[in-house]
Design a protein around this motif. Sequence first.
Motif, mmCIF file in Angstrom:
data_model
loop_
_atom_site.group_PDB
_atom_site.id
_atom_site.type_symbol
_atom_site.label_atom_id
_atom_site.label_comp_id
_atom_site.label_asym_id
_atom_site.label_seq_id
_atom_site.Cartn_x
_atom_site.Cartn_y
_atom_site.Cartn_z
ATOM 1 N N LEU A 4 -7.264 -21.286 -38.680
ATOM 2 C CA LEU A 4 -7.401 -22.735 -38.691
ATOM 3 C C LEU A 4 -7.011 -23.213 -40.081
ATOM 4 C CD1 LEU A 4 -10.815 -23.326 -36.853
ATOM 5 C CD2 LEU A 4 -8.512 -23.671 -35.941
ATOM 6 N N LYS A 5 -6.032 -24.103 -40.150
ATOM 7 C CA LYS A 5 -5.567 -24.601 -41.439
ATOM 8 C C LYS A 5 -6.257 -25.911 -41.777
ATOM 9 C CE LYS A 5 -1.421 -25.812 -44.083
ATOM 10 N NZ LYS A 5 0.054 -25.875 -44.076
ATOM 11 N N VAL A 6 -6.736 -26.013 -43.014
ATOM 12 C CA VAL A 6 -7.413 -27.223 -43.469
ATOM 13 C C VAL A 6 -6.362 -28.251 -43.887
ATOM 14 C CG1 VAL A 6 -9.059 -28.194 -45.107
ATOM 15 C CG2 VAL A 6 -9.386 -25.856 -44.250
ATOM 16 N N ILE A 7 -6.264 -29.318 -43.122
ATOM 17 C CA ILE A 7 -5.336 -30.409 -43.445
ATOM 18 C C ILE A 7 -6.007 -31.391 -44.404
ATOM 19 C CG2 ILE A 7 -3.876 -32.230 -42.505
ATOM 20 C CD1 ILE A 7 -3.087 -29.333 -41.719
ATOM 21 N N GLY A 61 -16.236 -34.787 -41.844
ATOM 22 C CA GLY A 61 -15.829 -33.435 -41.511
ATOM 23 C C GLY A 61 -14.374 -33.173 -41.831
ATOM 24 N N PRO A 62 -13.950 -31.918 -41.755
ATOM 25 C CA PRO A 62 -12.571 -31.574 -42.063
ATOM 26 C C PRO A 62 -11.632 -31.911 -40.917
ATOM 27 C CG PRO A 62 -13.756 -29.622 -41.358
ATOM 28 C CD PRO A 62 -14.762 -30.735 -41.406
ATOM 29 N N THR A 63 -10.347 -32.001 -41.227
ATOM 30 C CA THR A 63 -9.281 -32.036 -40.224
ATOM 31 C C THR A 63 -8.605 -30.679 -40.245
ATOM 32 O OG1 THR A 63 -8.916 -34.407 -40.478
ATOM 33 C CG2 THR A 63 -7.123 -33.130 -39.523
ATOM 34 N N LEU A 64 -8.554 -30.018 -39.096
ATOM 35 C CA LEU A 64 -8.044 -28.654 -39.000
ATOM 36 C C LEU A 64 -6.901 -28.582 -38.009
ATOM 37 C CD1 LEU A 64 -11.507 -26.851 -38.718
ATOM 38 C CD2 LEU A 64 -10.168 -27.198 -40.801
ATOM 39 N N GLU A 65 -5.924 -27.733 -38.303
ATOM 40 C CA GLU A 65 -4.810 -27.490 -37.392
ATOM 41 C C GLU A 65 -4.917 -26.073 -36.842
ATOM 42 O OE1 GLU A 65 0.098 -27.356 -37.276
ATOM 43 O OE2 GLU A 65 -0.943 -28.306 -38.960
ATOM 44 N N VAL A 66 -4.699 -25.942 -35.542
ATOM 45 C CA VAL A 66 -4.811 -24.648 -34.880
ATOM 46 C C VAL A 66 -3.524 -23.848 -35.103
ATOM 47 C CG1 VAL A 66 -5.139 -23.449 -32.688
ATOM 48 C CG2 VAL A 66 -6.344 -25.615 -33.137
ATOM 49 N N GLU A 69 -2.941 -18.908 -30.748
ATOM 50 C CA GLU A 69 -2.558 -19.247 -29.380
ATOM 51 C C GLU A 69 -3.556 -20.203 -28.757
ATOM 52 O OE1 GLU A 69 0.376 -18.504 -27.809
ATOM 53 O OE2 GLU A 69 0.766 -17.964 -29.894
ATOM 54 N N SER A 70 -4.839 -19.946 -28.971
ATOM 55 C CA SER A 70 -5.876 -20.855 -28.482
ATOM 56 C C SER A 70 -7.165 -20.573 -29.240
ATOM 57 C CB SER A 70 -6.098 -20.682 -26.972
ATOM 58 O OG SER A 70 -6.510 -19.367 -26.656
ATOM 59 N N VAL A 71 -8.032 -21.559 -29.297
ATOM 60 C CA VAL A 71 -9.309 -21.429 -29.985
ATOM 61 C C VAL A 71 -10.308 -22.328 -29.258
ATOM 62 C CG1 VAL A 71 -8.782 -23.267 -31.647
ATOM 63 C CG2 VAL A 71 -10.483 -21.545 -32.220
ATOM 64 N N ARG A 72 -11.535 -21.853 -29.162
ATOM 65 C CA ARG A 72 -12.594 -22.647 -28.519
ATOM 66 C C ARG A 72 -13.590 -23.076 -29.590
ATOM 67 N NH1 ARG A 72 -13.368 -19.708 -24.499
ATOM 68 N NH2 ARG A 72 -12.488 -21.055 -22.873
ATOM 69 N N VAL A 73 -13.922 -24.363 -29.627
ATOM 70 C CA VAL A 73 -14.804 -24.905 -30.654
ATOM 71 C C VAL A 73 -15.868 -25.779 -30.013
ATOM 72 C CG1 VAL A 73 -12.937 -24.890 -32.373
ATOM 73 C CG2 VAL A 73 -13.409 -26.974 -31.068
ATOM 74 N N VAL A 98 -14.681 -26.968 -26.231
ATOM 75 C CA VAL A 98 -13.332 -27.397 -25.859
ATOM 76 C C VAL A 98 -12.352 -26.347 -26.368
ATOM 77 C CG1 VAL A 98 -13.119 -28.790 -27.963
ATOM 78 C CG2 VAL A 98 -11.618 -29.241 -26.018
ATOM 79 N N THR A 99 -11.329 -26.081 -25.587
ATOM 80 C CA THR A 99 -10.301 -25.116 -25.968
ATOM 81 C C THR A 99 -9.059 -25.860 -26.438
ATOM 82 O OG1 THR A 99 -11.115 -23.473 -24.404
ATOM 83 C CG2 THR A 99 -8.850 -23.215 -25.176
ATOM 84 N N LEU A 100 -8.592 -25.500 -27.622
ATOM 85 C CA LEU A 100 -7.415 -26.121 -28.220
ATOM 86 C C LEU A 100 -6.317 -25.076 -28.356
ATOM 87 C CD1 LEU A 100 -9.207 -28.099 -31.068
ATOM 88 C CD2 LEU A 100 -8.699 -28.853 -28.743
ATOM 89 N N ARG A 101 -5.077 -25.562 -28.482
ATOM 90 C CA ARG A 101 -3.938 -24.652 -28.533
ATOM 91 C C ARG A 101 -3.119 -24.872 -29.808
ATOM 92 N NH1 ARG A 101 -4.236 -21.888 -24.141
ATOM 93 N NH2 ARG A 101 -5.339 -22.755 -22.348
ATOM 94 N N ARG A 102 -2.220 -23.952 -30.033
ATOM 95 C CA ARG A 102 -1.435 -23.938 -31.262
ATOM 96 C C ARG A 102 -0.811 -25.302 -31.541
ATOM 97 N NH1 ARG A 102 0.468 -19.849 -34.263
ATOM 98 N NH2 ARG A 102 -0.031 -18.295 -32.636
ATOM 99 N N GLY A 103 -0.928 -25.728 -32.788
ATOM 100 C CA GLY A 103 -0.324 -26.973 -33.221
ATOM 101 C C GLY A 103 -1.214 -28.182 -33.069
ATOM 102 N N GLN A 104 -2.255 -28.088 -32.280
ATOM 103 C CA GLN A 104 -3.158 -29.224 -32.123
ATOM 104 C C GLN A 104 -4.069 -29.349 -33.339
ATOM 105 O OE1 GLN A 104 -5.029 -28.468 -28.317
ATOM 106 N NE2 GLN A 104 -3.343 -29.422 -27.200
#
Length: 343
Positions: A4-7, A61-66, A69-73, A98-104
């Motif tokens: 997860l990248k911190v934007i 809170g932070p803004t994060l980029e996935v 392939e997928s991540v559940r948060v 919720v499940t998020l995918r790459r680039g979201q």
Amino acid sequence: MSSLKVIQAGFAPTLQDFGRPAFQNRGVPVSGALDPVSLRIGNALVGNDGGVAAVEFRLVGPTLEVLAESVRVALTGTRSELIVEAGERVVLPSYQSVTLRRGQRLSVAPVADSGVAYLCVEGGFDLPRVFDSLSTYGRSRIGGFEGRALQEGDELPLRLAEVEARGELRLEDLSYLEERGPMRVVFGPQRDYFTDESAAAFLTSEYTISREADRMGMRLEGPALEHARGYNITSDGIVTGAIQVPGNGLPIILLADHQTTGGYPKIGTVISADIPRLGRMKPGDTLLFEEIDVAGAEEARRAQEKEVLKLLGALSPAAAWLDEAALYRENLISGVVQDGEIG
């Protein structure tokens, strides 16, 4: 590497789990989540054990980029919403996985109803443990991500490159966030360092959490307490919830990042069952204190554990969020057919 990248970092977010209570004899502070109940619930929503490290933050809170392939948060500790940028802006409730995918990208609406919130991630973070914990203790730069609060550009490595496709979970009963009433306190260990009048005033006066509040402790504004035997003692052990009173007479409640020893007298200690509620309080909030004995404190902790287990047992299926943009990007038709081939 999946991460997860911190934007945008927000307000000094850190990674916290249940801390390192077994190392205080070496002078290592416990650290850990200010609100362990919300941490446990968030981890249960994403399928983790209760003490897996999560992103703890206050106010913003932070803004994060996935970058996986997928991540559940799941977001807990607040009723603020989770905001997902997935081609369009989608607002999702807290206390729901919720499940998020790459680039979201995901972010959190401003948090005004709580002093602390958690973003839990299925599988947790692939980072080294220090003294058996991933908790960040910034003053000594240990644990978490490089021993510090998260910053723009950080990439938090994930243990899972992809999460299993399954139904999401939610918690509907958020009544624990509405808990009210005095903070229950066991007097001591230096109750005799205060006059009887001060002890009585402590239990009948309203105090306000000052702006000088952080993970180490909360300075309170209100009636000053009078010392009967001075305000310096031989340094002795500190526990989470201990209420130190320095020379100005204004109490300080020590929290997760408290030092292991201290030289100010302690009029009492907030019981462990009230620590999560205390952790959710913020500057400007007011509080009262109520005396309780050790047996009552132990019973309160047992009762709290029963309530937490009841909440964890009440998780229910959540309505699926349909990511239409991702759906349309998929090739849903494998070929073409001619008239007469169907049927």
